[in-house]
Design a protein around this motif. Structure first.
Motif, PDB file in Angstrom:
ATOM      1  N   ALA A 238     -23.672 -20.180  39.993  1.00 17.14           N
ATOM      2  CA  ALA A 238     -24.386 -20.752  40.702  1.00 17.14           C
ATOM      3  C   ALA A 238     -25.426 -22.195  40.793  1.00 17.14           C
ATOM      4  O   ALA A 238     -24.954 -23.316  38.957  1.00 17.14           O
ATOM      5  N   TYR A 239     -25.180 -23.600  41.261  1.00 12.26           N
ATOM      6  CA  TYR A 239     -26.026 -24.782  41.859  1.00 12.26           C
ATOM      7  C   TYR A 239     -27.539 -24.734  41.635  1.00 12.26           C
ATOM      8  O   TYR A 239     -27.694 -25.746  42.678  1.00 12.26           O
ATOM      9  N   GLN A 240     -27.846 -23.928  41.002  1.00 10.16           N
ATOM     10  CA  GLN A 240     -29.755 -23.539  40.910  1.00 10.16           C
ATOM     11  C   GLN A 240     -30.761 -24.235  39.585  1.00 10.16           C
ATOM     12  O   GLN A 240     -30.221 -23.490  38.839  1.00 10.16           O
ATOM     13  N   ASP A 241     -31.686 -23.826  39.896  1.00 17.13           N
ATOM     14  CA  ASP A 241     -32.649 -24.124  37.961  1.00 17.13           C
ATOM     15  C   ASP A 241     -32.699 -22.493  37.954  1.00 17.13           C
ATOM     16  O   ASP A 241     -33.506 -22.727  36.897  1.00 17.13           O
ATOM     17  N   SER A 242     -33.057 -21.454  38.422  1.00 14.40           N
ATOM     18  CA  SER A 242     -33.120 -20.285  38.577  1.00 14.40           C
ATOM     19  C   SER A 242     -31.723 -19.301  37.528  1.00 14.40           C
ATOM     20  O   SER A 242     -30.871 -19.157  38.575  1.00 14.40           O
ATOM     21  N   PRO A 243     -32.526 -18.119  37.299  1.00 17.82           N
ATOM     22  CA  PRO A 243     -30.937 -17.359  36.424  1.00 17.82           C
ATOM     23  C   PRO A 243     -30.840 -16.751  37.406  1.00 17.82           C
ATOM     24  O   PRO A 243     -29.982 -15.069  37.482  1.00 17.82           O
ATOM     25  N   ALA A 244     -31.324 -16.567  39.119  1.00 19.79           N
ATOM     26  CA  ALA A 244     -31.737 -15.168  39.702  1.00 19.79           C
ATOM     27  C   ALA A 244     -29.905 -14.609  39.855  1.00 19.79           C
ATOM     28  O   ALA A 244     -30.202 -13.442  40.383  1.00 19.79           O
ATOM     29  N   THR A 245     -28.918 -15.734  40.639  1.00 18.13           N
ATOM     30  CA  THR A 245     -27.508 -15.791  40.694  1.00 18.13           C
ATOM     31  C   THR A 245     -27.148 -15.044  39.073  1.00 18.13           C
ATOM     32  O   THR A 245     -26.526 -13.975  39.341  1.00 18.13           O
ATOM     33  N   LEU A 246     -27.472 -15.422  38.035  1.00 17.42           N
ATOM     34  CA  LEU A 246     -26.531 -14.015  37.279  1.00 17.42           C
ATOM     35  C   LEU A 246     -26.929 -12.438  37.219  1.00 17.42           C
ATOM     36  O   LEU A 246     -26.451 -11.610  36.366  1.00 17.42           O
ATOM     37  N   GLN A 247     -28.510 -12.648  37.152  1.00 20.17           N
ATOM     38  CA  GLN A 247     -29.775 -11.868  36.739  1.00 20.17           C
ATOM     39  C   GLN A 247     -29.100 -10.591  37.797  1.00 20.17           C
ATOM     40  O   GLN A 247     -28.867  -9.492  37.716  1.00 20.17           O
ATOM     41  N   ALA A 248     -28.788 -11.135  38.931  1.00 25.80           N
ATOM     42  CA  ALA A 248     -28.172 -10.615  40.668  1.00 25.80           C
ATOM     43  C   ALA A 248     -26.786 -10.054  40.195  1.00 25.80           C
ATOM     44  O   ALA A 248     -26.741  -8.190  40.539  1.00 25.80           O
ATOM     45  N   ALA A 249     -25.863 -10.808  39.867  1.00 27.53           N
ATOM     46  CA  ALA A 249     -24.411 -10.260  39.258  1.00 27.53           C
ATOM     47  C   ALA A 249     -24.339  -9.024  37.827  1.00 27.53           C
ATOM     48  O   ALA A 249     -23.835  -8.494  38.044  1.00 27.53           O
ATOM     49  N   ALA A 250     -25.260  -9.184  37.027  1.00 30.16           N
ATOM     50  CA  ALA A 250     -25.419  -8.311  36.116  1.00 30.16           C
ATOM     51  C   ALA A 250     -26.008  -7.022  36.603  1.00 30.16           C
ATOM     52  O   ALA A 250     -24.981  -5.998  36.210  1.00 30.16           O
ATOM     53  N   GLU A 251     -27.026  -7.065  37.844  1.00 28.33           N
ATOM     54  CA  GLU A 251     -27.392  -5.490  38.325  1.00 28.33           C
ATOM     55  C   GLU A 251     -26.369  -4.624  38.676  1.00 28.33           C
ATOM     56  O   GLU A 251     -26.347  -3.988  39.337  1.00 28.33           O
ATOM     57  N   ARG A 252     -25.447  -5.581  39.461  1.00 28.71           N
ATOM     58  CA  ARG A 252     -23.875  -5.323  39.974  1.00 28.71           C
ATOM     59  C   ARG A 252     -22.707  -5.301  38.835  1.00 28.71           C
ATOM     60  O   ARG A 252     -21.392  -4.645  39.945  1.00 28.71           O
ATOM     61  N   GLY A 253     -23.083  -5.442  37.962  1.00 27.25           N
ATOM     62  CA  GLY A 253     -21.831  -4.943  37.195  1.00 27.25           C
ATOM     63  C   GLY A 253     -20.328  -6.244  36.870  1.00 27.25           C
ATOM     64  O   GLY A 253     -19.671  -6.091  36.936  1.00 27.25           O
ATOM     65  N   ALA A 254     -21.072  -7.503  37.728  1.00 33.90           N
ATOM     66  CA  ALA A 254     -19.665  -8.608  38.157  1.00 33.90           C
ATOM     67  C   ALA A 254     -20.507  -9.501  36.617  1.00 33.90           C
ATOM     68  O   ALA A 254     -21.398  -9.474  35.962  1.00 33.90           O
ATOM     69  N   MET A 255     -19.356 -10.785  36.781  1.00 39.09           N
ATOM     70  CA  MET A 255     -20.000 -11.824  36.149  1.00 39.09           C
ATOM     71  C   MET A 255     -20.614 -12.749  36.671  1.00 39.09           C
ATOM     72  O   MET A 255     -20.141 -13.260  37.542  1.00 39.09           O
TER      73      MET A 255
END
Length: 381
Positions: A238-255
């Motif tokens: 992601a190219y934003q300032d928050s960790p929202a993309t990372l957190q969404a991926a973690a919930e789905r078992g993605a990296m």
């Protein structure tokens, strides 16, 4: 938005008293706030001539607690303050519109140098610089300059390329997602560098791009990430300032990786890596140049070699052989042996954009408005 205004009454009284005492002692030095002194060439009895400390201000697009872009700029400010003994003023959550010009104007009235830390502040900074020729302005990520206005940024695409190597190695579906902020060259060339890194180790993988049109909106960024995960993406950047993309991926078992800062603390087991910034030494250098009277309206572009740009530590589930492959490529970037945008490079339509053996200039990179082959998505006009 109200700006903090300093109260000078007590300081003025102190200055007047100090002036009277110094006059009585026959000392000609003033009572201004000072930095580390420099020696006067007056023989064995040389006196110390102090240099005045400039008043410094920063304008932030988001809150320092965003965990990314503004967080790292604020860390850079703190580093500069500690090194130079200066307390800077900050204004956060300033939108990239007329409010920015108002805020910058107010700061220019009682500061010597103003750092505006988002691309969308460029025109407003340039406008205010025309009105305050004795104030120095430094704008992040832009390209407009004036006699009293410079720019600064870094080659974060070098770290995006390295992140791509890790992503290309870690994907199993060969569907990789990228949550883009805004369709501007800065984001586009980082997406392309990411794709080139992926292609260097996994030519079968594709990068699917979704635009959030945000710098910091965790809700919108999370929704964009979920849309990519629903397409089967198992690695995201992601190219934003928050960790929202990372957190969404973690919930789905993605990296996933984030942007701007080490975000591993938000989801260490799902974390890949991502480009990071280190602004402190640069801010210190610029403010010191104002103190020394050597400031210039430079257009500075830092790199991994000078440590303005970095690569975050790998997450706990990135294997050692992947880490080694990335580190080997990083060594070539640092030595100058490898340049990210060296041809042959073909765009998404199949047209050759960079011939074999040719390397894009920095100006060409900064004007990029096309996707490389393998990127799935459009660039809105």
């Amino acid at each position: 938005m109200k700006l903090l205004k300093r109260t000078w009454t007590a300081g003025l009284t102190l200055l007047l008293v100090s002036a009277l005492l110094l006059a009585g002692c026959g000392n000609g030095n003033g009572g201004a706030e000072t930095n580390a002194p420099s020696s006067s060439p007056s023989g064995d009895a040389a006196t110390e001539i102090p240099k005045a400390l400039p008043k410094v201000a920063f304008v932030y697009i988001g809150p320092p607690g965003d965990g990314g872009w503004t967080f790292e700029h604020d860390n850079g400010r703190k580093y500069m303050e500690e090194k130079l003994g200066i307390k800077a003023d900050t204004v956060e959550n300033v939108p990239e519109n007329a409010d920015a010009e108002r805020v910058i104007t107010e700061l220019a009235q009682n500061h010597d140098i103003v750092f505006t830390t988002s691309f969308g502040y460029m025109d407003q900074t340039f406008s205010v610089a025309q009105k305050f020729p004795n104030v120095k302005f430094m704008h992040a990520a832009g390209y407009k300059t004036a006699d009293n206005m410079g720019t600064y940024f870094g080659k974060n695409y070098e770290a995006s390329y390295l992140s791509g190597i890790a992503a290309g190695r870690m994907t199993k579906s060969n569907i990789i997602g990228y949550v883009g902020a805004f369709p501007i060259p800065e984001v586009i060339y980082n997406i392309n560098a990411f794709m080139l890194g992926i292609q260097s180790v996994n030519p079968d993988a594709k990068v699917h791009v979704v635009w959030s049109n945000t710098w910091y909106d965790p809700t919108a960024e999370r929704q964009a990430a979920i849309s990519l995960l629903d397409k089967g993406a198992d690695v995201l950047l992601a190219y934003q300032d928050s960790p929202a993309t990372l957190q969404a991926a973690a919930e789905r078992g993605a990296m996933a990786g984030g942007n701007d800062s080490d975000m591993s603390r938000f989801a260490p087991e799902a974390y890949l890596t991502n480009p990071t910034w280190n602004w402190g030494p640069y801010y210190t250098k610029v403010v010191q140049s104002v103190i020394d009277g050597t400031w210039t309206n430079e257009q500075y572009s830092g790199s991994m070699a000078d440590e303005m740009v970095g690569l975050a530590p790998f997450g706990t589930n990135v294997p050692d052989d992947v880490k080694k492959q990335v580190e080997d490529a990083k060594a070539k970037v640092l030595s100058g042996e490898f340049q990210v945008f060296t041809g042959p490079i073909v765009d998404a339509s199949g047209q050759t954009k960079v011939e074999a053996g040719k390397t894009l200039t920095l100006d060409e990179i900064l004007a990029m408005n096309w996707f490389v082959k393998g990127v799935e998505g459009t660039i809105p006009k």
